[in-house]
Design a protein around this motif. Structure first.
Motif, mmCIF file in Angstrom:
data_model
loop_
_atom_site.group_PDB
_atom_site.id
_atom_site.type_symbol
_atom_site.label_atom_id
_atom_site.label_comp_id
_atom_site.label_asym_id
_atom_site.label_seq_id
_atom_site.Cartn_x
_atom_site.Cartn_y
_atom_site.Cartn_z
ATOM 1 N N UNK A 70 0.990 -1.181 -0.121
ATOM 2 C CA UNK A 70 -0.079 0.068 0.055
ATOM 3 C C UNK A 70 1.012 1.216 0.023
ATOM 4 N N UNK A 71 0.192 2.171 -0.264
ATOM 5 C CA UNK A 71 1.052 3.535 -0.463
ATOM 6 C C UNK A 71 1.502 4.246 0.842
ATOM 7 N N UNK A 72 0.940 3.915 1.971
ATOM 8 C CA UNK A 72 1.301 4.375 3.347
ATOM 9 C C UNK A 72 1.771 3.338 4.256
ATOM 10 N N UNK A 73 2.555 3.556 5.094
ATOM 11 C CA UNK A 73 2.982 2.739 6.104
ATOM 12 C C UNK A 73 2.003 2.373 6.812
ATOM 13 N N UNK A 74 0.754 3.220 7.199
ATOM 14 C CA UNK A 74 -0.209 2.654 8.177
ATOM 15 C C UNK A 74 -1.134 1.746 7.446
ATOM 16 N N UNK A 75 -1.232 1.878 5.984
ATOM 17 C CA UNK A 75 -1.974 1.181 5.269
ATOM 18 C C UNK A 75 -1.251 -0.323 5.037
ATOM 19 N N UNK A 76 0.067 -0.236 4.933
ATOM 20 C CA UNK A 76 0.595 -1.473 4.657
ATOM 21 C C UNK A 76 0.798 -2.283 5.894
ATOM 22 N N UNK A 77 1.075 -1.615 7.230
ATOM 23 C CA UNK A 77 0.847 -2.414 8.452
ATOM 24 C C UNK A 77 -0.519 -3.309 8.671
ATOM 25 N N UNK A 78 -1.576 -2.421 8.399
ATOM 26 C CA UNK A 78 -2.811 -3.027 8.507
ATOM 27 C C UNK A 78 -3.306 -4.366 7.598
ATOM 28 N N UNK A 79 -2.621 -4.040 6.681
ATOM 29 C CA UNK A 79 -3.101 -5.306 5.538
ATOM 30 C C UNK A 79 -2.152 -6.470 5.892
ATOM 31 N N UNK A 80 -0.835 -6.130 6.544
ATOM 32 C CA UNK A 80 0.168 -7.250 6.882
ATOM 33 C C UNK A 80 -0.683 -7.918 8.297
ATOM 34 N N UNK A 81 -0.876 -6.865 9.257
ATOM 35 C CA UNK A 81 -1.335 -7.313 10.627
ATOM 36 C C UNK A 81 -2.687 -6.908 10.732
ATOM 37 N N UNK A 82 -3.686 -7.573 10.192
ATOM 38 C CA UNK A 82 -5.196 -6.888 10.259
ATOM 39 C C UNK A 82 -5.858 -6.924 11.530
ATOM 40 N N UNK A 83 -5.327 -8.060 12.402
ATOM 41 C CA UNK A 83 -5.818 -8.333 13.833
ATOM 42 C C UNK A 83 -5.224 -7.382 14.749
ATOM 43 N N UNK A 84 -3.842 -7.156 14.518
ATOM 44 C CA UNK A 84 -3.010 -6.363 15.581
ATOM 45 C C UNK A 84 -3.552 -4.824 15.309
#
Length: 347
Positions: A70-84
């Motif tokens: 994803x283009x932003x760090x926040x979106x990238x971490x959410x798609x990698x760790x959705x539960x967290x």
């Protein structure tokens, strides 16, 4: 009259047991989890832009970017760790985003696995005695062993790990704690159907590594044991992220991290559905060491000569945890603090 006396005797026999079971059900429980060698960079910013499209470390950059870019760090971490980032952040506390000055560090100077796990489990580094990953029985007593020696938690502690060194780290011979690790199968006569299936498939499922089994087995052995035995103190160590990183396989590293997020969700859902654990269980999640970032190829490595390998992270959620979310202020924590946090939870 004889029937009445028989019924009274049964009541007197089982009433104390039922009362004891009620006390056990109502007391606090802890699930301690470690994700071997997972960098704080992926946890807080998602897939690394320098690695996800690097063909040296990714065999199929197109499919991996479709999954995790994803283009932003926040979106990238959410798609990698959705539960967290969709569940834990809102209900727990997450420490270690160094971009905000939140620091969690090791106190040992080895910066690899056995010393890191010893520090987490004993609350103290031991650079004098723990200097390798060799299968040497730990001279130090872990919090797991100390709790297992108490009247309150005796027989209610269990550990599950992908790495086969854990019986030595926990010192299963001295501690008496059941440790299912490496390529161990589940033991007992009352095994669940899933445990029996895992026992059947484990010997026929090749692992890429000689000392580490796939985390799917560790996770399900732990989950099924919790359903069957209801331990109060559970330790689970997932290992794939570290081993895939050592192999320079960023694609598998990310996919394994994503799978572990799903394991966390499944454990949470189970403890919230089971009355024995519901609203009485606290989760603590951390890692044994960090990894390098610069030069780029040091992401595969750790140890005292790798800059950044002593940088880790810490999460808490569940019963009694204040919903601080992601900590975005300067702080300094150490993994040695985890033991005291467990004692405070159980107090």
């Amino acid at each position: 009259m004889k029937n009445l006396i028989f019924i009274l005797n049964l009541f007197l026999m089982y009433a104390p047991l039922n009362a004891q079971e009620k006390v056990m059900e109502n007391r606090n429980k802890v699930v301690l989890i470690t994700l071997d060698g997972l960098r704080w960079q992926e946890l807080f910013t998602g897939a690394d832009p320098k690695l996800i499209a690097n063909k040296e470390y990714v065999s199929d950059t197109t499919s991996l970017k479709a999954m995790f870019w994803k283009n932003t760090a926040q979106s990238r971490r959410e798609v990698l760790f959705p539960f967290i980032w969709n569940k834990i952040e809102g209900e727990g506390e997450i420490h270690g985003n160094r971009n905000f000055g939140s620091k969690v560090d090791l106190t040992n100077h080895m910066w690899f696995s056995y010393p890191g796990y010893n520090e987490i489990l004993t609350g103290k580094a031991d650079d004098e005695n723990i200097r390798s990953n060799d299968k040497i029985y730990n001279p130090n007593m872990t919090i797991l062993e100390k709790l297992n020696r108490t009247e309150q938690y005796s027989g209610k502690v269990a550990a599950f790990a992908s790495w086969d060194v854990f019986p030595y780290i926990i010192n299963d011979k001295r501690s008496g704690i059941p440790v299912n690790a490496g390529f161990d199968s589940a033991k007992g006569k009352d095994l669940t159907v899933i445990e029996q299936f895992l026992n059947k498939t484990l010997p026929h499922t090749p692992s890429p590594w000689g000392s580490v089994r796939l985390d799917m087995f560790t996770h399900n052995y732990a989950l099924e044991y919790m359903k069957r035995k209801h331990p109060d103190i559970v330790y689970i160590s997932y290992g794939e992220t570290d081993d895939f990183a050592h192999g320079g396989n960023y694609q598998a590293y990310l996919k394994s991290a994503h799978s572990t997020d799903e394991f966390l969700r499944e454990l949470w859902d189970y403890t919230q559905a089971d009355p024995y654990y519901r609203n009485k269980t606290t989760f603590i999640v951390t890692t044994d060491h960090g990894r390098g970032t610069e030069p780029l190829d040091t992401w595969k490595s750790h140890g005292s000569k790798v800059d950044g390998a002593g940088e880790v992270w810490l999460m808490l959620y569940g019963a009694g945890v204040e919903p601080l979310g992601e900590v975005k202020e300067k702080e300094q924590l150490y993994t040695t603090h985890i033991v005291n946090k467990i004692y405070n939870i159980l107090d």
